[in-house]
Design an enzyme around this catalytic site. Sequence first.
Site, PDB file in Angstrom:
ATOM      1  N   GLY A  15      -5.038 -29.167  18.137  1.00 53.66           N
ATOM      2  CA  GLY A  15      -4.877 -30.157  17.063  1.00 53.66           C
ATOM      3  C   GLY A  15      -5.674 -31.415  17.368  1.00 53.66           C
ATOM      4  O   GLY A  15      -5.649 -31.912  18.485  1.00 53.66           O
ATOM      5  N   ARG A  76      -8.334 -23.418  17.224  1.00 55.32           N
ATOM      6  CA  ARG A  76      -7.443 -22.737  18.160  1.00 55.32           C
ATOM      7  C   ARG A  76      -7.978 -21.315  18.264  1.00 55.32           C
ATOM      8  O   ARG A  76      -8.198 -20.657  17.257  1.00 55.32           O
ATOM      9  CB  ARG A  76      -6.012 -22.716  17.626  1.00 55.32           C
ATOM     10  CG  ARG A  76      -5.432 -24.110  17.337  1.00 55.32           C
ATOM     11  CD  ARG A  76      -3.970 -24.026  16.999  1.00 55.32           C
ATOM     12  NE  ARG A  76      -3.481 -25.204  16.277  1.00 55.32           N
ATOM     13  CZ  ARG A  76      -3.038 -26.319  16.852  1.00 55.32           C
ATOM     14  NH1 ARG A  76      -3.051 -26.439  18.155  1.00 55.32           N
ATOM     15  NH2 ARG A  76      -2.585 -27.326  16.141  1.00 55.32           N
ATOM     16  N   ASP A 107      -1.652 -29.208  25.605  1.00 59.99           N
ATOM     17  CA  ASP A 107      -1.152 -28.244  26.576  1.00 59.99           C
ATOM     18  C   ASP A 107      -1.863 -26.887  26.521  1.00 59.99           C
ATOM     19  O   ASP A 107      -2.324 -26.368  27.543  1.00 59.99           O
ATOM     20  CB  ASP A 107       0.353 -28.062  26.284  1.00 59.99           C
ATOM     21  CG  ASP A 107       1.076 -27.461  27.449  1.00 59.99           C
ATOM     22  OD1 ASP A 107       1.145 -28.129  28.490  1.00 59.99           O
ATOM     23  OD2 ASP A 107       1.540 -26.318  27.323  1.00 59.99           O
ATOM     24  N   GLY A 108      -1.965 -26.312  25.322  1.00 57.19           N
ATOM     25  CA  GLY A 108      -2.604 -24.998  25.160  1.00 57.19           C
ATOM     26  C   GLY A 108      -4.067 -25.053  25.610  1.00 57.19           C
ATOM     27  O   GLY A 108      -4.573 -24.135  26.258  1.00 57.19           O
ATOM     28  N   THR A 129      -3.441 -35.603  22.140  1.00 54.44           N
ATOM     29  CA  THR A 129      -2.531 -35.027  21.143  1.00 54.44           C
ATOM     30  C   THR A 129      -1.600 -36.111  20.645  1.00 54.44           C
ATOM     31  O   THR A 129      -1.066 -36.896  21.454  1.00 54.44           O
ATOM     32  CB  THR A 129      -1.698 -33.854  21.706  1.00 54.44           C
ATOM     33  OG1 THR A 129      -0.607 -33.599  20.793  1.00 54.44           O
ATOM     34  CG2 THR A 129      -1.107 -34.123  23.072  1.00 54.44           C
ATOM     35  N   ASP A 131       1.286 -35.776  19.668  1.00 56.28           N
ATOM     36  CA  ASP A 131       2.683 -35.518  20.044  1.00 56.28           C
ATOM     37  C   ASP A 131       3.112 -36.227  21.329  1.00 56.28           C
ATOM     38  O   ASP A 131       4.295 -36.370  21.583  1.00 56.28           O
ATOM     39  CB  ASP A 131       2.907 -34.008  20.241  1.00 56.28           C
ATOM     40  CG  ASP A 131       2.930 -33.254  18.924  1.00 56.28           C
ATOM     41  OD1 ASP A 131       2.802 -33.909  17.871  1.00 56.28           O
ATOM     42  OD2 ASP A 131       3.076 -32.026  18.946  1.00 56.28           O
ATOM     43  N   ASP A 133       3.156 -35.124  24.278  1.00 54.11           N
ATOM     44  CA  ASP A 133       4.083 -34.227  24.979  1.00 54.11           C
ATOM     45  C   ASP A 133       3.483 -33.638  26.257  1.00 54.11           C
ATOM     46  O   ASP A 133       3.931 -32.604  26.733  1.00 54.11           O
ATOM     47  CB  ASP A 133       4.525 -33.093  24.038  1.00 54.11           C
ATOM     48  CG  ASP A 133       3.352 -32.281  23.506  1.00 54.11           C
ATOM     49  OD1 ASP A 133       2.191 -32.699  23.717  1.00 54.11           O
ATOM     50  OD2 ASP A 133       3.594 -31.235  22.883  1.00 54.11           O
ATOM     51  N   ARG A 175       6.083 -31.003  17.549  1.00 51.29           N
ATOM     52  CA  ARG A 175       6.449 -29.589  17.544  1.00 51.29           C
ATOM     53  C   ARG A 175       7.685 -29.327  18.396  1.00 51.29           C
ATOM     54  O   ARG A 175       8.656 -28.755  17.957  1.00 51.29           O
ATOM     55  CB  ARG A 175       5.270 -28.787  18.087  1.00 51.29           C
ATOM     56  CG  ARG A 175       5.178 -27.410  17.555  1.00 51.29           C
ATOM     57  CD  ARG A 175       4.020 -26.700  18.167  1.00 51.29           C
ATOM     58  NE  ARG A 175       2.895 -27.592  18.501  1.00 51.29           N
ATOM     59  CZ  ARG A 175       1.645 -27.238  18.470  1.00 51.29           C
ATOM     60  NH1 ARG A 175       1.318 -26.029  18.079  1.00 51.29           N
ATOM     61  NH2 ARG A 175       0.687 -28.054  18.829  1.00 51.29           N
ATOM     62  N   HIS A 265       0.273 -33.765   8.127  1.00 56.72           N
ATOM     63  CA  HIS A 265      -1.019 -33.945   8.804  1.00 56.72           C
ATOM     64  C   HIS A 265      -1.662 -35.306   8.587  1.00 56.72           C
ATOM     65  O   HIS A 265      -2.645 -35.611   9.252  1.00 56.72           O
ATOM     66  CB  HIS A 265      -1.980 -32.832   8.376  1.00 56.72           C
ATOM     67  CG  HIS A 265      -1.602 -31.510   8.971  1.00 56.72           C
ATOM     68  ND1 HIS A 265      -0.621 -30.722   8.441  1.00 56.72           N
ATOM     69  CD2 HIS A 265      -2.053 -30.878  10.074  1.00 56.72           C
ATOM     70  CE1 HIS A 265      -0.483 -29.628   9.180  1.00 56.72           C
ATOM     71  NE2 HIS A 265      -1.342 -29.701  10.185  1.00 56.72           N
ATOM     72  N   GLN A 267      -0.562 -37.812   9.667  1.00 61.02           N
ATOM     73  CA  GLN A 267      -0.367 -38.469  10.976  1.00 61.02           C
ATOM     74  C   GLN A 267      -1.487 -38.118  11.944  1.00 61.02           C
ATOM     75  O   GLN A 267      -1.643 -38.754  12.979  1.00 61.02           O
ATOM     76  CB  GLN A 267       0.961 -38.011  11.607  1.00 61.02           C
ATOM     77  CG  GLN A 267       2.182 -38.459  10.852  1.00 61.02           C
ATOM     78  CD  GLN A 267       3.402 -37.611  11.195  1.00 61.02           C
ATOM     79  OE1 GLN A 267       4.180 -37.976  12.057  1.00 61.02           O
ATOM     80  NE2 GLN A 267       3.570 -36.489  10.529  1.00 61.02           N
TER      81      GLN A 267
HETATM   82  O1  F6P Z   1      -1.206 -31.685  17.286  1.00 60.10           O
HETATM   83  C1  F6P Z   1       0.142 -31.369  17.430  1.00 60.10           C
HETATM   84  C2  F6P Z   1       0.721 -31.064  16.105  1.00 60.10           C
HETATM   85  O2  F6P Z   1       0.445 -32.171  15.323  1.00 60.10           O
HETATM   86  C3  F6P Z   1       2.196 -30.723  16.029  1.00 60.10           C
HETATM   87  O3  F6P Z   1       3.047 -31.795  15.985  1.00 60.10           O
HETATM   88  C4  F6P Z   1       2.258 -29.869  14.795  1.00 60.10           C
HETATM   89  O4  F6P Z   1       3.342 -28.993  14.805  1.00 60.10           O
HETATM   90  C5  F6P Z   1       0.990 -29.122  14.895  1.00 60.10           C
HETATM   91  O5  F6P Z   1       0.069 -29.964  15.542  1.00 60.10           O
HETATM   92  C6  F6P Z   1       0.406 -28.641  13.606  1.00 60.10           C
HETATM   93  O6  F6P Z   1      -0.829 -28.105  13.862  1.00 60.10           O
HETATM   94  P1  F6P Z   1      -1.726 -27.227  12.880  1.00 60.10           P
HETATM   95  O7  F6P Z   1      -1.169 -27.307  11.507  1.00 60.10           O
HETATM   96  O8  F6P Z   1      -3.072 -27.827  13.005  1.00 60.10           O
HETATM   97  O9  F6P Z   1      -1.681 -25.855  13.430  1.00 60.10           O
END
Ligand code: F6P
Length: 337
Positions: A15, A76, A107-108, A129, A131, A133, A175, A265, A267
């Site tokens: 993300g 991704r 993280d991923g 990120t 998040d 996190d 998430r 999104h 955000q």
């Molecule tokens: O980047 C993290 C995040 O914003 C999470 O909070 C959210 O669940 C996720 O990405 C959504 O990602 P996408 O819709 O791009 O798969």
Amino acid sequence: MTQNRRRIAVLTSGGDAPGMNAAIRSVVLCGTALNFEVIGVERGYDGLMRGSFVEFSQRVLDENLHRGGTLLRSARSHEFMTREGRAQAIEHLRRAGIEGLVVIGGDGSFAGALALDREGMPTVGIPGTIDNDIACTDVSIGFDTALNTVIHAVNQLRDTAYSHDRVYVVEVMGRNSGYIALYSGLAVGAEAILIPEIPEDLDNLVAKIDQVHKAGKAHSIVIVAEGVGGVPSSTRRYEESAGFRVAQYISEHSHHETRVTILGHLQRGGSPTASDRLLASRLGEAAVRLLARGVSGRMVGIQQNRVVDVPLEDAIGKPKPIDREYYELASLLTAVV
Ligand code: F6P
């Protein structure tokens, strides 16, 4: 011009987060100052497997500093998680004469970075990120901008919540993590905050809202992290969202009229704040300095406002606990239910 310069590459993965462009710019400009030639990889690991390399120009770097998103784009990639996928990526890097890699992501993305490093391509990670996190760093790139986006949105929602004496439930991203919800909830003076780290108690939430209203305030803002209740995906149906579910519960168990806003999104975009630009610039420099010293397999981060680096494996797959001090403050200023 580029003779005798060692080549390294930079990519953004997972993300996107506001401030990634500032990190790319710092990697390229600081890398150049350290006598590297820095190449970009488009669309994260997916682009790496296809050998999608680009050269940077100072103009493009400077023109994107104030923009959200990532000029390298992001993706991704499931294929990259296979050994064959990574072998293909390393082959492309070697053929292009690239000897090191900087991965900006979450993280991923770091799991991929660590695998690449172990399989022979020196790699360093930069946490990016919204998040926030990622373990071993106090803050990650994009978090501060996302908080400010939430604050701006809730300011506007509070105007209308006040006019109509309603309970406005605002779902924010996160998430598996309540960082955005907790910090933004504190900053907007939310009447209640729900985060995935604390088991939800919706009866308690309704009681709290009743209490707030009895005390003379006819409207409330409830901030809910998307991961509350365990359906953490921005691709799920609206009715399954944490925000909708919480609002429905309040409507069914009280006389309060509710409305739901899922910030989603939006955000993830927007011009990065000063704080994110500075953080990204510092971490970009730290990452290339590590590669220049022949150090890899590490993530750069911030601890107590100092730049640090830690083994990538320490940062991967570890929960980043919610800051106790903030949590206790939230308990005083709002109600974390
Ligand atoms: O980047 C993290 C995040 O914003 C999470 O909070 C959210 O669940 C996720 O990405 C959504 O990602 P996408 O819709 O791009 O798969």
